[in-house]
Design an enzyme around this catalytic site. Structure first.
Site, PDB file in Angstrom:
ATOM      1  CE  LYS A  63      46.466  45.246  42.259  1.00 27.06           C
ATOM      2  NZ  LYS A  63      46.169  44.418  43.431  1.00 27.06           N
ATOM      3  CG  ASN A  64      48.931  41.629  42.692  1.00 26.92           C
ATOM      4  OD1 ASN A  64      48.393  42.618  43.194  1.00 26.92           O
ATOM      5  ND2 ASN A  64      48.234  40.643  42.134  1.00 26.92           N
ATOM      6  NE  ARG A  97      41.239  39.391  50.463  1.00 25.91           N
ATOM      7  CZ  ARG A  97      40.852  38.763  51.545  1.00 25.91           C
ATOM      8  NH1 ARG A  97      39.766  39.082  52.147  1.00 25.91           N
ATOM      9  NH2 ARG A  97      41.583  37.766  52.036  1.00 25.91           N
ATOM     10  CB  CYS A 144      36.820  40.639  48.557  1.00 28.39           C
ATOM     11  SG  CYS A 144      37.578  39.379  47.575  1.00 28.39           S
ATOM     12  NE  ARG A 204      41.193  37.240  47.693  1.00 24.52           N
ATOM     13  CZ  ARG A 204      41.690  38.210  46.937  1.00 24.52           C
ATOM     14  NH1 ARG A 204      40.900  39.121  46.449  1.00 24.52           N
ATOM     15  NH2 ARG A 204      42.985  38.267  46.687  1.00 24.52           N
ATOM     16  N   PRO A 205      39.869  33.482  52.993  1.00 27.73           N
ATOM     17  CG  PRO A 205      39.861  31.210  53.538  1.00 27.73           C
ATOM     18  CD  PRO A 205      39.489  32.182  52.454  1.00 27.73           C
ATOM     19  CG  ASP A 249      42.808  29.069  56.549  1.00 32.09           C
ATOM     20  OD1 ASP A 249      42.511  29.832  55.609  1.00 32.09           O
ATOM     21  OD2 ASP A 249      43.068  27.871  56.396  1.00 32.09           O
ATOM     22  CD  GLN A 250      46.527  27.115  54.798  1.00 28.95           C
ATOM     23  OE1 GLN A 250      47.617  26.545  54.812  1.00 28.95           O
ATOM     24  NE2 GLN A 250      45.443  26.583  55.319  1.00 28.95           N
ATOM     25  CG  ASP A 278      44.875  38.263  39.449  1.00 29.92           C
ATOM     26  OD1 ASP A 278      43.814  37.890  39.996  1.00 29.92           O
ATOM     27  OD2 ASP A 278      45.829  38.755  40.090  1.00 29.92           O
ATOM     28  CB  ILE A 301      42.204  30.482  42.078  1.00 34.09           C
ATOM     29  CG1 ILE A 301      43.173  29.905  41.046  1.00 34.09           C
ATOM     30  CG2 ILE A 301      42.959  31.051  43.276  1.00 34.09           C
ATOM     31  CD1 ILE A 301      44.192  28.938  41.543  1.00 34.09           C
ATOM     32  NE  ARG A 349      41.633  47.496  44.964  1.00 31.54           N
ATOM     33  CZ  ARG A 349      41.361  46.203  44.791  1.00 31.54           C
ATOM     34  NH1 ARG A 349      40.191  45.804  44.409  1.00 31.54           N
ATOM     35  NH2 ARG A 349      42.281  45.292  45.027  1.00 31.54           N
TER      36      ARG A 349
HETATM   37  C1  UD1 Z   1      46.954  37.104  45.326  1.00 38.49           C
HETATM   38  C2  UD1 Z   1      46.818  38.280  44.394  1.00 38.49           C
HETATM   39  C3  UD1 Z   1      45.535  38.174  43.576  1.00 38.49           C
HETATM   40  C4  UD1 Z   1      45.478  36.844  42.863  1.00 38.49           C
HETATM   41  C5  UD1 Z   1      45.715  35.697  43.843  1.00 38.49           C
HETATM   42  C6  UD1 Z   1      45.822  34.328  43.171  1.00 38.49           C
HETATM   43  C7  UD1 Z   1      47.918  40.089  45.558  1.00 38.49           C
HETATM   44  C8  UD1 Z   1      47.785  41.387  46.284  1.00 38.49           C
HETATM   45  N1  UD1 Z   1      46.798  39.503  45.177  1.00 38.49           N
HETATM   46  O1  UD1 Z   1      45.851  37.144  46.230  1.00 38.49           O
HETATM   47  O2  UD1 Z   1      45.517  39.231  42.627  1.00 38.49           O
HETATM   48  O3  UD1 Z   1      44.201  36.674  42.266  1.00 38.49           O
HETATM   49  O4  UD1 Z   1      46.942  35.902  44.568  1.00 38.49           O
HETATM   50  O5  UD1 Z   1      46.833  34.339  42.230  1.00 38.49           O
HETATM   51  O6  UD1 Z   1      49.010  39.626  45.286  1.00 38.49           O
HETATM   52  N2  UD1 Z   1      43.367  30.681  50.768  1.00 38.49           N
HETATM   53  C9  UD1 Z   1      42.893  30.066  51.915  1.00 38.49           C
HETATM   54  N3  UD1 Z   1      43.470  30.412  53.113  1.00 38.49           N
HETATM   55  C10 UD1 Z   1      44.470  31.320  53.212  1.00 38.49           C
HETATM   56  C11 UD1 Z   1      44.945  31.939  52.045  1.00 38.49           C
HETATM   57  C12 UD1 Z   1      44.369  31.602  50.831  1.00 38.49           C
HETATM   58  O7  UD1 Z   1      41.984  29.235  51.860  1.00 38.49           O
HETATM   59  O8  UD1 Z   1      44.938  31.576  54.341  1.00 38.49           O
HETATM   60  C13 UD1 Z   1      42.785  30.327  49.440  1.00 38.49           C
HETATM   61  C14 UD1 Z   1      42.029  31.502  48.806  1.00 38.49           C
HETATM   62  O9  UD1 Z   1      40.703  31.594  49.277  1.00 38.49           O
HETATM   63  C15 UD1 Z   1      42.122  31.139  47.337  1.00 38.49           C
HETATM   64  C16 UD1 Z   1      43.502  30.456  47.228  1.00 38.49           C
HETATM   65  O10 UD1 Z   1      43.842  30.052  48.549  1.00 38.49           O
HETATM   66  O11 UD1 Z   1      41.120  30.189  47.013  1.00 38.49           O
HETATM   67  C17 UD1 Z   1      44.602  31.333  46.672  1.00 38.49           C
HETATM   68  O12 UD1 Z   1      44.604  32.578  47.366  1.00 38.49           O
HETATM   69  P1  UD1 Z   1      45.937  33.434  47.547  1.00 38.49           P
HETATM   70  O13 UD1 Z   1      46.992  32.888  46.637  1.00 38.49           O
HETATM   71  O14 UD1 Z   1      46.260  33.549  48.985  1.00 38.49           O
HETATM   72  O15 UD1 Z   1      45.465  34.858  47.009  1.00 38.49           O
HETATM   73  P2  UD1 Z   1      45.899  36.278  47.564  1.00 38.49           P
HETATM   74  O16 UD1 Z   1      47.277  36.243  48.081  1.00 38.49           O
HETATM   75  O17 UD1 Z   1      44.808  36.797  48.435  1.00 38.49           O
END
Ligand code: UD1
Length: 416
Positions: free
Chosen positions: A22-23, A91, A115, A120-121, A123-124, A303, A325, A395
Site C-alpha cells: 500500500k505505502n 492523509r 490523526c 503529523r504535520p 511543515d517539511q 508500523d 516516531i 484501509r
Molecule cells: C509514512 C507511512 C506510515 C508510517 C510512517 C513512518 C505512508 C502512506 N505512510 O507516513 O505508515 O508509519 O511513514 O514510517 O507511507 N513529520 C513532521 N513534519 C513533516 C513530516 C513529518 O514533523 O512535515 C514527523 C511526523 O510527525 C513523524 C515523523 O516526522 O513524527 C515521521 O513521519 P513521516 O515519515 O512523514 O510519516 P508519513 O509519511 O506520514
C-alpha cells in the site's frame, strides 16, 4: 460498519502470498500525475486507500481503471483541487501537492488534520517546496500553493520523513536544474517510487541513502511497473505464525526489507528461513520477551510496533517498547489489556509483562496497525474476540480474514 469475530487458539499452517505494498503504491499512483503518457501498474493491492487515491486522481483530471491488481492511469487536463472529504479519510492525499505544483504550478489541497496516532504535520513538505520556489497560503483549511516553475534546490529535512521525501522527490524530477535531498527517508517505499520514476525517464541517484540527487528533466514518459510487496503485511503474518505457534510459508515476502523485524522475531525464539519457494516461519517453543525501539528505516518500523506488542503479551519475561516516531501510538494497549495483557505505559515507553494466556473479548480498533495487533491477539486468545471498527483494517490489509482463514484461522465478518 463491519466487525471481525475470531475464534482463537488455532495454530496457523500453510502458504500465504503477500500482496503489493500500500505505502509504495500510493506515492507511485500520485506520481502518475507527473507523466504525459499512460502508465500501467501491477501488484496494486485492492484496498480502500487505493480506491480513495484513484477517486482523487479522477477528480484531479486523470482517468483510472482498476482490475485484478492492475491499474491504468491516463493523463488528462489537470485540475488543482484535492477536497477535504477525501483528504480527511486518507492523509497520504497530500502527496499530490508536489506533482501538481511540478505539472501545473498550482495546487489547492486540504490540510490533513491530526490523526489517531499523532499530530503529523506537513511543515517539511511545505518548507522544501518553498525552497524550490513555491509559495503557500492557508485558505479555509486548504493549502493554496502556486509557482511559476519549480527550481532545483539543496534541501535538508529536519527529520527523515517518508511522505516529505516522496513529495519533494516527485516535485524535483520535473524541476529546472538539480535538487539534493539531505536527511532523506531511506524506506524501501521511497526506493520503489524512485525506481518507478527512473522507469519513466527521471534522473535520480542515491535512493535508499539519506542523500538523494535529482537532475530535473523536461518530461516523463509512460511505463509499466510492478509495485513491491508489502513488508508490513508480511511482518504481520510472520507475527501471526509466532503468536499461534504455527508454521507458514510466505510467498513474495520482501525479506531483505524486513531485517529489523525478522531479527527481533528470531530473538523471541521464532525460526525464519528463506527457501526457494518463500520465507518459512515457525515457532515451536515459548516466545521470549525482547526490547524494541521504533526508528526510521533500516530501524524497527513503527508500523510493526503494535503487532510485535501482541507477541510480547504472551512472551516469557518482560519486554520494553519505545515508540520514537509518533507521539500517540499506544491506543491498542488499553484494548489488549481488556484481553488480559499486562502493560504499563509511561510517555513513549510501554513495559509489557508476558502472561500465559489472553482471553477473548470485544475490542475496538482505533488505527490501522493497532487493529492488526488486536487480530493477532484474537488469533491466540482463548475463546471469542470481536474486533470492532475494522474499517481501519480494510484501509491497509487486503482481505485479511480470507487470507488468515486459508491457513486455518476461524474468522468471520459481520455487520455491527
Ligand atoms: C509514512 C507511512 C506510515 C508510517 C510512517 C513512518 C505512508 C502512506 N505512510 O507516513 O505508515 O508509519 O511513514 O514510517 O507511507 N513529520 C513532521 N513534519 C513533516 C513530516 C513529518 O514533523 O512535515 C514527523 C511526523 O510527525 C513523524 C515523523 O516526522 O513524527 C515521521 O513521519 P513521516 O515519515 O512523514 O510519516 P508519513 O509519511 O506520514
Amino acid at each position: 460498519m463491519d466487525k471481525l469475530i475470531i475464534e482463537g487458539g488455532v495454530p496457523l499452517t500453510g502458504c500465504m502470498t503477500i500482496s503489493g505494498s500500500k505505502n509504495a503504491a500510493l506515492p507511485i499512483l500520485f506520481a502518475s500525475i507527473l507523466l504525459d503518457e499512460a502508465v500501467t501498474l501491477r501488484n496494486v493491492p485492492d484496498l480502500r486507500d487505493i480506491h480513495t487515491t484513484l477517486k482523487l486522481l479522477g477528480m484531479l483530471g486523470c482517468s483510472c481503471e482498476y482490475q485484478d491488481g492492475q491499474v491504468c492511469v491516463r493523463p488528462g487536463s489537470l485540475l488543482p483541487e484535492a477536497p477535504y472529504e477525501l483528504v480527511r479519510t486518507m492523509r497520504a492525499s497530500v502527496l499530490c501537492l508536489g506533482p501538481l505544483l511540478a505539472r501545473i504550478g498550482q495546487a489547492r489541497v486540504a490540510l490533513p488534520g491530526g490523526c489517531a496516532i499523532g499530530a503529523r504535520p506537513v511543515d517539511q513538505h511545505l518548507k522544501g517546496l518553498e525552497q524550490m520556489g513555491a509559495r503557500f497560503e492557508l485558505d479555509q483549511g486548504y493549502i493554496l500553493g502556486h509557482c511559476r516553475k519549480l527550481n532545483g534546490a539543496h534541501i535538508t529535512f529536519d527529520m527523515p520523513t517518508v511522505g516529505g521525501t516522496e513529495n519533494l522527490l516527485m516535485a524535483a524530477v520535473l524541476a529546472e536544474g538539480e535538487t539534493i535531498l539531505e536527511n532523506a527517508a531511506r524506506e524501501p517505499e521511497v526506493v520503489d517510487l524512485a525506481h518507478f520514476l527512473l522507469a519513466c525517464g527521471a534522473r535520480i541517484e542515491g535512493q535508499g541513502t539519506s542523500r538523494i540527487h535529482i537532475a530535473g528533466v523536461s518530461r516523463l514518459h509512460g511505463a509499466e511497473y510492478d509495485v513491491m510487496s508489502d513488508r508490513i503485511e508480511a511482518g504481520t503474518f510472520l507475527a501471526a505464525a509466532g503468536i499461534t505457534c504455527g508454521e507458514l510459508l510466505l510467498r513474495h515476502c520482501p525479506v531483505n526489507e524486513l531485517k529489523a523485524v525478522t531479527l527481533k522475531l528470531q530473538d523471541m525464539g521464532m525460526k525464519i528461513t528463506t527457501t526457494s519457494e518463500g520465507v518459512l516461519v515457525n515457532c515451536a517453543r515459548p516466545l521470549r520477551g525482547v526490547d524494541v525501539t521504533t526508528k526510521p528505516y533500516p530501524g524497527f518500523p513503527t508500523d510493526m510496533q503494535a503487532q510485535i506488542m501482541s507477541l510480547m503479551c504472551l512472551a516469557e519475561g518482560t519486554s520494553v517498547v519505545k515508540e520514537s516516531i509518533f507521539e500517540n501510538r499506544f491506543m491498542h494497549v488499553m484494548e489488549l489489556e481488556r484481553m488480559g495483557a499486562q502493560i504499563r505505559t509511561s510517555g513513549h515507553t510501554a513495559l509489557v509483562r508476558g502472561v500465559r494466556r489472553l482471553a477473548g473479548a470485544p475490542v475496538m480498533a482505533s488505527d490501522l496497525r493497532g487493529s492488526a495487533s488486536l487480530v493477532l491477539a484474537g488469533l491466540a486468545a482463548n475463546g471469542t474476540t470481536e474486533v470492532r471498527r475494522i474499517y481501519h483494517l480494510d484501509r491497509g490489509y487486503e482481505r485479511i480474514e480470507n487470507k488468515l482463514n486459508s491457513v486455518g484461522a476461524r474468522i468471520r465478518r459481520e455487520k455491527e
